[in-house]
Design a protein around this motif. Structure first.
Motif, PDB file in Angstrom:
ATOM      1  N   LYS A  50       0.847  -1.200   0.000  1.00 47.20           N
ATOM      2  CA  LYS A  50       0.000   0.000   0.000  1.00 47.20           C
ATOM      3  C   LYS A  50       0.877   1.242   0.000  1.00 47.20           C
ATOM      4  CE  LYS A  50      -3.607  -2.647   0.991  1.00 47.20           C
ATOM      5  NZ  LYS A  50      -4.096  -3.410  -0.087  1.00 47.20           N
ATOM      6  N   PRO A  51       0.422   2.330  -0.617  1.00 49.93           N
ATOM      7  CA  PRO A  51       1.200   3.574  -0.558  1.00 49.93           C
ATOM      8  C   PRO A  51       1.380   4.021   0.894  1.00 49.93           C
ATOM      9  CG  PRO A  51      -0.560   3.743  -2.178  1.00 49.93           C
ATOM     10  CD  PRO A  51      -0.795   2.467  -1.418  1.00 49.93           C
ATOM     11  N   LEU A  52       2.578   4.483   1.214  1.00 51.40           N
ATOM     12  CA  LEU A  52       2.852   4.999   2.552  1.00 51.40           C
ATOM     13  C   LEU A  52       2.415   6.453   2.588  1.00 51.40           C
ATOM     14  CD1 LEU A  52       3.994   4.533   5.380  1.00 51.40           C
ATOM     15  CD2 LEU A  52       6.236   5.190   4.491  1.00 51.40           C
ATOM     16  N   LYS A  53       1.452   6.772   3.405  1.00 49.26           N
ATOM     17  CA  LYS A  53       0.883   8.116   3.462  1.00 49.26           C
ATOM     18  C   LYS A  53       1.947   9.153   3.807  1.00 49.26           C
ATOM     19  CE  LYS A  53      -3.712   6.581   4.572  1.00 49.26           C
ATOM     20  NZ  LYS A  53      -4.812   6.520   5.498  1.00 49.26           N
ATOM     21  N   GLY A  54       1.870  10.280   3.103  1.00 50.34           N
ATOM     22  CA  GLY A  54       2.757  11.396   3.373  1.00 50.34           C
ATOM     23  C   GLY A  54       4.108  11.317   2.695  1.00 50.34           C
ATOM     24  N   MET A  55       4.360  10.271   1.905  1.00 50.57           N
ATOM     25  CA  MET A  55       5.674  10.108   1.279  1.00 50.57           C
ATOM     26  C   MET A  55       5.639  10.371  -0.228  1.00 50.57           C
ATOM     27  SD  MET A  55       7.543   9.484   3.853  1.00 50.57           S
ATOM     28  CE  MET A  55       9.071   8.988   3.133  1.00 50.57           C
ATOM     29  N   GLY A  56       4.489  10.641  -0.784  1.00 54.99           N
ATOM     30  CA  GLY A  56       4.404  10.844  -2.222  1.00 54.99           C
ATOM     31  C   GLY A  56       4.326   9.521  -2.950  1.00 54.99           C
ATOM     32  N   SER A  57       4.202   9.615  -4.264  1.00 54.09           N
ATOM     33  CA  SER A  57       4.027   8.389  -5.049  1.00 54.09           C
ATOM     34  C   SER A  57       5.319   7.575  -5.103  1.00 54.09           C
ATOM     35  CB  SER A  57       3.574   8.729  -6.464  1.00 54.09           C
ATOM     36  OG  SER A  57       4.602   9.368  -7.160  1.00 54.09           O
ATOM     37  N   GLY A  58       5.136   6.292  -5.247  1.00 52.14           N
ATOM     38  CA  GLY A  58       6.269   5.397  -5.420  1.00 52.14           C
ATOM     39  C   GLY A  58       6.921   4.911  -4.148  1.00 52.14           C
ATOM     40  N   VAL A  59       6.391   5.260  -2.974  1.00 53.47           N
ATOM     41  CA  VAL A  59       6.901   4.727  -1.710  1.00 53.47           C
ATOM     42  C   VAL A  59       5.776   3.890  -1.111  1.00 53.47           C
ATOM     43  CG1 VAL A  59       7.812   5.236   0.590  1.00 53.47           C
ATOM     44  CG2 VAL A  59       8.444   6.685  -1.343  1.00 53.47           C
ATOM     45  N   LEU A  60       6.058   2.602  -0.950  1.00 55.57           N
ATOM     46  CA  LEU A  60       5.033   1.661  -0.516  1.00 55.57           C
ATOM     47  C   LEU A  60       5.442   0.935   0.757  1.00 55.57           C
ATOM     48  CD1 LEU A  60       5.321   1.176  -3.984  1.00 55.57           C
ATOM     49  CD2 LEU A  60       2.985   0.671  -3.350  1.00 55.57           C
ATOM     50  N   GLU A  61       4.439   0.433   1.455  1.00 58.83           N
ATOM     51  CA  GLU A  61       4.709  -0.373   2.637  1.00 58.83           C
ATOM     52  C   GLU A  61       4.002  -1.706   2.517  1.00 58.83           C
ATOM     53  OE1 GLU A  61       3.267   0.954   6.461  1.00 58.83           O
ATOM     54  OE2 GLU A  61       1.435   1.749   5.584  1.00 58.83           O
ATOM     55  N   ILE A  62       4.672  -2.709   3.029  1.00 55.87           N
ATOM     56  CA  ILE A  62       4.100  -4.044   3.139  1.00 55.87           C
ATOM     57  C   ILE A  62       3.886  -4.270   4.630  1.00 55.87           C
ATOM     58  CG2 ILE A  62       4.402  -6.497   2.640  1.00 55.87           C
ATOM     59  CD1 ILE A  62       6.788  -5.548   0.786  1.00 55.87           C
ATOM     60  N   VAL A  63       2.673  -4.635   5.000  1.00 57.24           N
ATOM     61  CA  VAL A  63       2.352  -4.874   6.408  1.00 57.24           C
ATOM     62  C   VAL A  63       1.961  -6.335   6.562  1.00 57.24           C
ATOM     63  CG1 VAL A  63       0.851  -4.246   8.336  1.00 57.24           C
ATOM     64  CG2 VAL A  63       1.547  -2.501   6.694  1.00 57.24           C
ATOM     65  N   GLU A  64       2.606  -7.015   7.475  1.00 52.83           N
ATOM     66  CA  GLU A  64       2.284  -8.409   7.774  1.00 52.83           C
ATOM     67  C   GLU A  64       2.093  -8.569   9.274  1.00 52.83           C
ATOM     68  OE1 GLU A  64       1.735 -11.099   5.869  1.00 52.83           O
ATOM     69  OE2 GLU A  64       2.046  -9.940   4.043  1.00 52.83           O
ATOM     70  N   SER A  65       1.100  -9.336   9.649  1.00 54.81           N
ATOM     71  CA  SER A  65       0.881  -9.675  11.050  1.00 54.81           C
ATOM     72  C   SER A  65       1.299 -11.117  11.264  1.00 54.81           C
ATOM     73  CB  SER A  65      -0.595  -9.512  11.412  1.00 54.81           C
ATOM     74  OG  SER A  65      -0.965  -8.172  11.308  1.00 54.81           O
ATOM     75  N   PHE A  66       1.908 -11.353  12.426  1.00 51.18           N
ATOM     76  CA  PHE A  66       2.325 -12.716  12.751  1.00 51.18           C
ATOM     77  C   PHE A  66       2.404 -12.840  14.262  1.00 51.18           C
ATOM     78  CE2 PHE A  66       5.582 -15.908  13.680  1.00 51.18           C
ATOM     79  CZ  PHE A  66       5.082 -16.987  12.973  1.00 51.18           C
ATOM     80  N   ASP A  67       1.722 -13.812  14.792  1.00 52.70           N
ATOM     81  CA  ASP A  67       1.786 -14.118  16.216  1.00 52.70           C
ATOM     82  C   ASP A  67       1.480 -12.890  17.090  1.00 52.70           C
ATOM     83  OD1 ASP A  67       2.091 -15.940  18.283  1.00 52.70           O
ATOM     84  OD2 ASP A  67       4.247 -15.615  18.462  1.00 52.70           O
ATOM     85  N   GLY A  68       0.519 -12.093  16.649  1.00 52.99           N
ATOM     86  CA  GLY A  68       0.104 -10.921  17.409  1.00 52.99           C
ATOM     87  C   GLY A  68       0.975  -9.690  17.234  1.00 52.99           C
ATOM     88  N   ASN A  69       1.974  -9.763  16.344  1.00 52.58           N
ATOM     89  CA  ASN A  69       2.872  -8.629  16.101  1.00 52.58           C
ATOM     90  C   ASN A  69       2.701  -8.118  14.667  1.00 52.58           C
ATOM     91  OD1 ASN A  69       4.357  -8.685  18.668  1.00 52.58           O
ATOM     92  ND2 ASN A  69       5.076 -10.667  17.932  1.00 52.58           N
ATOM     93  N   ALA A  70       3.010  -6.840  14.474  1.00 49.06           N
ATOM     94  CA  ALA A  70       2.919  -6.226  13.145  1.00 49.06           C
ATOM     95  C   ALA A  70       4.331  -5.923  12.639  1.00 49.06           C
ATOM     96  CB  ALA A  70       2.104  -4.946  13.209  1.00 49.06           C
ATOM     97  N   TYR A  71       4.592  -6.301  11.404  1.00 50.28           N
ATOM     98  CA  TYR A  71       5.888  -6.080  10.767  1.00 50.28           C
ATOM     99  C   TYR A  71       5.667  -5.243   9.516  1.00 50.28           C
ATOM    100  CZ  TYR A  71       7.249  -9.824  13.883  1.00 50.28           C
ATOM    101  OH  TYR A  71       7.473 -10.579  14.999  1.00 50.28           O
TER     102      TYR A  71
END
Length: 125
Positions: A50-71
């Motif tokens: 997903k686009p990372l808010k506030g960084m402009g176009s072309g900067v994305l983040e991948i978010v994964e949850s595992f064992d109750g934690n967010a990475y």
């Protein structure tokens, strides 16, 4: 030694401690995020990116949850010849889903490093 790139595949450069931090993630998280980065190497966007808010176009983040934690892994596709992974971290904030300011500051700093590297046309940082 890195494997040879396939036709149309962009190399991935890791800025600062991002690779070391990524490799400290649980294996299942590494696999899922690795797939998303692999898709980006061919010019597409994985559904978990997903686009990372506030960084402009072309900067994305991948978010994964595992064992109750967010990475999270943050990368940029702003440059024609490579993908830069800017940051990888375990989110520890208890203030909701927003990325903490100190993480955003580090991402901005590393984005400037990637911009300088891309402008110089270097192969590695």
């Amino acid at each position: 030694m890195p494997r040879p790139l396939a036709k149309g595949e962009k190399p991935v450069d890791w800025i600062g401690s991002s690779k070391k931090d990524f490799m400290a993630f649980p294996k299942a998280v590494q696999v899922e995020m690795g797939m998303a980065l692999g898709v980006a190497q061919y010019g597409a966007k994985h559904p978990s990116a997903k686009p990372l808010k506030g960084m402009g176009s072309g900067v994305l983040e991948i978010v994964e949850s595992f064992d109750g934690n967010a990475y999270r892994a943050i990368y940029t596709v702003r440059f024609a010849d490579r993908i830069y992974v800017l940051h990888a971290f375990q989110k520890k904030s208890v203030k909701g889903i927003a990325t903490p300011d100190h993480e955003i500051d580090l991402i901005r700093k590393r984005l400037r490093i990637a911009e300088d590297d891309a402008a110089k046309g270097k192969n590695r940082l």
